[in-house]
Design a protein around this motif. Structure first.
Motif, PDB file in Angstrom:
ATOM      1  N   ARG B 102      33.963  20.098 -31.918  1.00  0.00           N
ATOM      2  CA  ARG B 102      33.061  19.417 -31.046  1.00  0.00           C
ATOM      3  C   ARG B 102      31.538  19.080 -31.707  1.00  0.00           C
ATOM      4  N   ASP B 104      28.199  17.444 -32.508  1.00  0.00           N
ATOM      5  CA  ASP B 104      27.539  16.142 -32.094  1.00  0.00           C
ATOM      6  C   ASP B 104      27.671  15.030 -33.105  1.00  0.00           C
ATOM      7  N   ARG B 107      31.089  13.521 -32.792  1.00  0.00           N
ATOM      8  CA  ARG B 107      31.262  12.764 -31.477  1.00  0.00           C
ATOM      9  C   ARG B 107      30.304  11.676 -31.389  1.00  0.00           C
ATOM     10  N   ARG B 108      29.360  11.492 -32.191  1.00  0.00           N
ATOM     11  CA  ARG B 108      28.476  10.278 -32.267  1.00  0.00           C
ATOM     12  C   ARG B 108      29.049   9.152 -33.041  1.00  0.00           C
ATOM     13  N   PHE B 110      32.479   8.510 -33.091  1.00  0.00           N
ATOM     14  CA  PHE B 110      33.949   7.803 -32.626  1.00  0.00           C
ATOM     15  C   PHE B 110      33.739   7.507 -31.199  1.00  0.00           C
TER      16      PHE B 110
END
Lengths: 272, 346
Positions: B102, B104, B107-108, B110
């Motif tokens: 996880r 960042d 996660r930015r 997708f």
């Protein structure tokens, strides 16, 4: 840090907009909260018609005791306003799988999950608490020294931090259990101990309970230490209590962080 | 190769999965009061394998459909790829990152859209949720406004963004969910049944929108769905998953060639055919009034058609592949039959 503040500002604004959308509900919540608090205050006033002091030589006469109650109201209202609604919602997010959407955001999940809802109606109690504190302190024979005023906000923050840590650990239990509807009840029972002066916990049953609620689950430090700092002289022992409370708050935050992260790693999600 | 920032070269697969597996421990709930009381002290549990050693590679810009019956492991696989849950075994990288760490930065890059879950603030207009996305993904205000306007115009939902989400229809909400998911211009998009429960018009709008955005941004998309119309409209590659294992991974055209032996020929006749006329056709058929539907072996189709058309009563004819639904349902059934003896022997 600035980014998190901005995001929190957006949460605050969104919750305010929502509360204003459902105005009647908001006003009803404020009135319910204030009604409950007024009944408590009336009960304490009644107690002081029978006795001038709670316990012998404890220093908890009427005005200092109301300063104690006010301190509790301020700390509780901050927790109720900022963290409790989000913690309660977490149980639903876990049960329904709504937590999935939070975990894919490039943001600290604990921040997002513990601060995304703000309950403005809980602020009403905090405002009453501030007024009650001002009234009580204004009637002290000796006003609190500057040092007491300096540590008081810090100790309020420590109290909030300890309660926040407890809330977030209870909420994290939801991730393991899948459902934790008794979160609020359990929270209420646990924090009930913090609503009274520590001196009442004495004797063969009281002393072990006091030790447990001071050193293991430090909820007796939450209101007692800041209230004592503002109502009684800051002696050597009081400074030890201040230092201990700061340490307890830091330790509680660290432990709650570890518990929360480990719980998230075990998240199973819900079927779609 | 992956570089220090997790960037992936164009030749490298954007998604690489090796031996990925997820097991769950589930507790059986016994029936009856006495059994329930007993279960308080001793619970019976068993392990369920939701995903069993999946291997998969997806290149940049691919639009892949993940098909499977309910409980096949599609959504579990999607959740592992988006880092929501941690696998029991195996490895996976998405955009060079291990999803369940996880990070960042990962996660930015997708987005995940789940057709059965609402990610927008329920009581507030979607514009408020979009604003929150801007802050969470640290989007430049001008670029955010441009992307938002472009997306809402493509979906025709400009008028809806100021209306509370709870007042919108399912189709309108899904369109706004897609806008929110695409605001930060993700490189990978996971779509979990995005058209579930939507009417035909909304399905078409969403198909056209996804096709346009995917082609323009060269986005990698993985779509799980039960609607073959989604697959036919959007995907070139199909991954069929049953019982947590990949049963087929290939192109749409290939699945038709590989798993069917015949074509569907529909004849519209001038009158309802009598049994003698049907017998003369010489193929297994289904009669619906004056319409006759024949299943003809692919190898024989070139010879058979002129013969059929020689019948002067044929008004119209169409030749089609076996519908995708039928092929996929056949695959699911065969996988189910194979798994039953295995389960029984356990």
């Amino acid at each position: 840090m600035l980014r998190y503040l901005t995001i929190f500002g957006t949460f605050v604004r969104a919750c305010l907009v929502r509360d204003l959308t459902f105005r009647a509900n908001f006003i009803l919540e404020c009135l319910t909260s204030l009604g409950w608090m007024s009944m408590n205050l009336a009960f304490y006033l009644l107690v002081f018609t029978f006795t001038p002091e709670i316990g012998r030589d404890t220093g908890w006469t009427r005005e200092p005791f109301f300063a104690f109650v006010a301190t509790g109201m301020i700390i509780n209202s901050i927790v109720q306003a900022l963290f409790m609604p989000s913690a309660e919602e977490l149980t639903e997010l876990v049960r329904t799988g709504g937590l999935d959407a939070v975990l894919v955001k490039p943001l600290d999940a604990q921040f997002l999950l513990s601060m995304h809802r703000v309950d403005f109606s809980a602020c009403a109690n905090g405002l009453v608490g501030v007024c009650l504190l001002a009234w009580a302190v204004g009637r002290f024979e000796t006003p609190p020294p500057a040092a007491a005023w300096a540590v008081y906000p810090l100790l309020l923050l420590c109290g909030v931090a300890i309660l926040y840590a407890l809330v977030i650990m209870l909420a994290a239990a939801t991730i393991h259990l899948g459902r934790n509807q008794s979160l609020y009840d359990f929270w209420f029972y646990l924090t009930n101990f913090s609503r009274y002066p520590a001196e009442i916990y004495s004797g063969p049953w009281g002393s072990p309970l006091r030790a447990l609620c001071t050193f293991v689950i430090p909820i007796l430090l939450v209101v007692n230490v800041p209230a004592r700092a503002i109502t009684q002289p800051l002696t050597g022992a009081a400074w030890w209590a201040v230092g201990g409370t700061v340490c307890a708050a830091v330790a509680a935050l660290v432990v709650s962080r570890v518990v929360f992260q480990r719980s998230l790693a075990r998240y199973r999600s819900a079927s779609s | 190769m992956h570089n220090a920032t997790g960037a992936v070269g164009d030749a490298e697969p954007v998604i690489r999965v090796t031996g990925l597996a997820k097991e769950y421990r589930v507790f059986d709930k016994p029936e009856g009061l006495l059994a329930s009381v007993r279960a308080l002290f001793r619970r019976r549990s068993r392990t369920v394998e939701a995903v069993r050693g999946v291997d998969l590679e997806v290149a940049r810009g691919e639009f892949v459909a993940l098909l499977g019956p309910n409980g096949a492991g599609k959504t579990t696989l999607l959740k592992m790829l988006s880092g929501i849950i941690t696998p029991t075994r195996g490895t996976a990288t998405v955009l060079g990152h291990v999803p369940w760490e996880r990070a960042d930065d990962f996660r930015r890059r997708f987005a995940l859209v789940m057709g059965q879950r609402n990610q927008l603030w329920w009581d507030l207009p979607a514009a408020e949720s979009f604003r929150l996305h801007q802050e969470i993904y640290r989007l430049d205000p001008a670029r955010f406004a441009r992307t938002r306007d472009e997306l809402v115009d493509l979906l025709g939902v400009r008028k809806l963004i100021l209306q509370p989400v709870r007042e919108l229809s399912l189709g309108e909400r899904m369109k706004l969910e897609l806008v929110a998911a695409l605001l930060h211009e993700p490189e990978v998009l996971f779509l979990d049944e995005p058209t579930i429960g939507l009417d035909v018009v909304a399905q078409h709008t969403i198909h056209a929108f996804l096709r346009h955005v995917q082609a323009e941004r060269q986005m990698t998309v993985i779509l799980t769905t039960h609607y073959m119309k989604d697959v036919a409209a959007l995907c070139e590659r199909l991954v069929v998953i049953t019982g947590g294992e990949i049963l087929y991974d290939g192109s749409l055209a290939e699945i038709v060639d590989r798993f069917t032996t015949h074509k569907i020929v529909t004849l519209d006749l001038d009158a309802e055919p009598d049994p003698a006329r049907i017998a003369r056709l010489g193929f297994p058929c289904e009669v619906r009034g004056p319409r006759v539907v024949l299943r003809i072996d692919r190898a024989r189709i070139a010879d058979a058609l002129p013969e059929l058309l020689r019948d002067s009563g044929v008004l119209d004819v169409s030749v089609e592949d076996v519908p995708l639904e039928e092929i996929v349902a056949g695959l699911f059934r065969s996988a189910d039959r194979r798994s039953q003896p295995a389960e029984a022997s356990r």
